[in-house]
Write an enzyme that holds these catalytic residues in place. Structure first.
Site, PDB file in Angstrom:
ATOM      1  N   SER A   9     -14.216  37.470   2.600  1.00 57.43           N
ATOM      2  CA  SER A   9     -14.123  35.464   2.467  1.00 57.43           C
ATOM      3  C   SER A   9     -12.307  35.374   2.541  1.00 57.43           C
ATOM      4  O   SER A   9     -11.531  35.970   3.988  1.00 57.43           O
ATOM      5  CB  SER A   9     -14.458  35.068   1.385  1.00 57.43           C
ATOM      6  OG  SER A   9     -13.408  33.378   1.480  1.00 57.43           O
ATOM      7  N   THR A  10     -11.155  34.541   2.347  1.00 62.81           N
ATOM      8  CA  THR A  10     -10.273  34.296   2.368  1.00 62.81           C
ATOM      9  C   THR A  10      -9.636  35.822   2.944  1.00 62.81           C
ATOM     10  O   THR A  10      -9.330  36.688   2.361  1.00 62.81           O
ATOM     11  CB  THR A  10      -9.367  33.456   0.999  1.00 62.81           C
ATOM     12  OG1 THR A  10     -10.633  32.331   0.788  1.00 62.81           O
ATOM     13  CG2 THR A  10      -7.669  33.226   1.729  1.00 62.81           C
ATOM     14  N   HIS A  35     -17.387  34.644   4.523  1.00 59.16           N
ATOM     15  CA  HIS A  35     -17.623  33.081   4.066  1.00 59.16           C
ATOM     16  C   HIS A  35     -17.024  32.139   5.168  1.00 59.16           C
ATOM     17  O   HIS A  35     -15.604  32.114   5.487  1.00 59.16           O
ATOM     18  CB  HIS A  35     -16.512  32.786   3.408  1.00 59.16           C
ATOM     19  CG  HIS A  35     -17.669  33.705   1.983  1.00 59.16           C
ATOM     20  ND1 HIS A  35     -16.674  34.215   0.573  1.00 59.16           N
ATOM     21  CD2 HIS A  35     -18.919  33.921   1.568  1.00 59.16           C
ATOM     22  CE1 HIS A  35     -17.152  34.206  -0.606  1.00 59.16           C
ATOM     23  NE2 HIS A  35     -18.173  34.540   0.949  1.00 59.16           N
ATOM     24  N   MET A 125     -11.797  35.070  -2.078  1.00 57.34           N
ATOM     25  CA  MET A 125     -12.013  33.818  -3.508  1.00 57.34           C
ATOM     26  C   MET A 125     -12.886  34.609  -4.306  1.00 57.34           C
ATOM     27  O   MET A 125     -14.027  34.459  -3.131  1.00 57.34           O
ATOM     28  CB  MET A 125     -11.337  33.622  -3.580  1.00 57.34           C
ATOM     29  CG  MET A 125     -11.072  32.526  -4.698  1.00 57.34           C
ATOM     30  SD  MET A 125      -9.940  30.314  -4.764  1.00 57.34           S
ATOM     31  CE  MET A 125      -9.462  30.936  -3.359  1.00 57.34           C
ATOM     32  N   ASP A 128     -18.264  36.515  -5.303  1.00 55.14           N
ATOM     33  CA  ASP A 128     -19.631  37.166  -3.511  1.00 55.14           C
ATOM     34  C   ASP A 128     -19.442  38.297  -3.645  1.00 55.14           C
ATOM     35  O   ASP A 128     -17.755  39.112  -3.777  1.00 55.14           O
ATOM     36  CB  ASP A 128     -19.124  35.967  -3.036  1.00 55.14           C
ATOM     37  CG  ASP A 128     -20.541  36.466  -2.439  1.00 55.14           C
ATOM     38  OD1 ASP A 128     -21.476  36.978  -2.319  1.00 55.14           O
ATOM     39  OD2 ASP A 128     -20.604  35.814  -0.709  1.00 55.14           O
TER      40      ASP A 128
END
Length: 183
Positions: A9-10, A35, A125, A128
């Site tokens: 993700s991030t 993501h 973050m 997940d």
């Protein structure tokens, strides 16, 4: 077949570009669940295709995974594997507040002695991927998380470490080396 699922993700794109820069073709089917919105998926895929020798594919659904390929879950779509070999796409509800969700992809794997599995969770973050990695571990997968100290956002790797006895907690360069040594 060796199936490798990488969730991020991030901070993940930068790490993925570092891992796959000058990356050769390997005998594995790699699935990336990043993501991201659908609008950025093509640019992300194009960049990966420019820096590695794998066949980079944004699936449309119905593809059978094959070695030497890197599949990217399209933004805003869950990617599931039917019978550990066919990609299906769905726009069902968000899981862990995201779509695509890493857990959705990882949890679709089933026991199959013909396959070898590796699950990797990178920077991000939330939580997940933690349940999915635990599921993959139960199938005999090698489980890897990015060292939280090297993450832009460390909550996804930390969540995985909390619930799963991961095999490796390593930095991106070590993840790259690990992948290069996979059979």
């Amino acid at each position: 077949m060796h199936i490798i699922i990488i969730g991020s993700s991030t901070g993940g794109p930068r790490v993925l570009f570092d891992i796959f820069s000058d990356f050769p073709s390997i005998q594995a089917a790699i699935i990336i669940v990043q993501h991201m919105p659908l609008s950025t998926t093509p640019r992300f895929a194009k960049r990966l295709s420019q820096i590695c020798q794998l066949d980079v594919i944004i699936p449309k659904g119905g593809e059978h995974i094959k070695p030497k390929s890197l599949y990217i879950a399209p933004g805003d779509t869950h990617l599931i594997l039917r019978n550990n070999e066919e990609i299906l796409l769905t726009s069902t509800e968000k899981v862990n507040f995201v779509r695509p969700a890493i857990d959705v992809t990882m949890l679709t794997l089933t026991p199959d002695s013909r396959n070898q599995y590796t699950g990797i969770i990178l920077s991000g973050m939330g939580c997940d991927g933690a349940e999915g990695l635990l599921h993959m571990k139960s199938l005999g997968a090698t489980t890897v998380v990015q060292n939280p100290d090297s993450c832009t956002i460390k909550s996804m790797p930390e969540a995985a470490i909390r619930i799963c006895d991961v095999d490796k907690i390593i930095n991106p360069i070590e993840i790259r080396s690990f992948l290069l040594n996979q059979k």
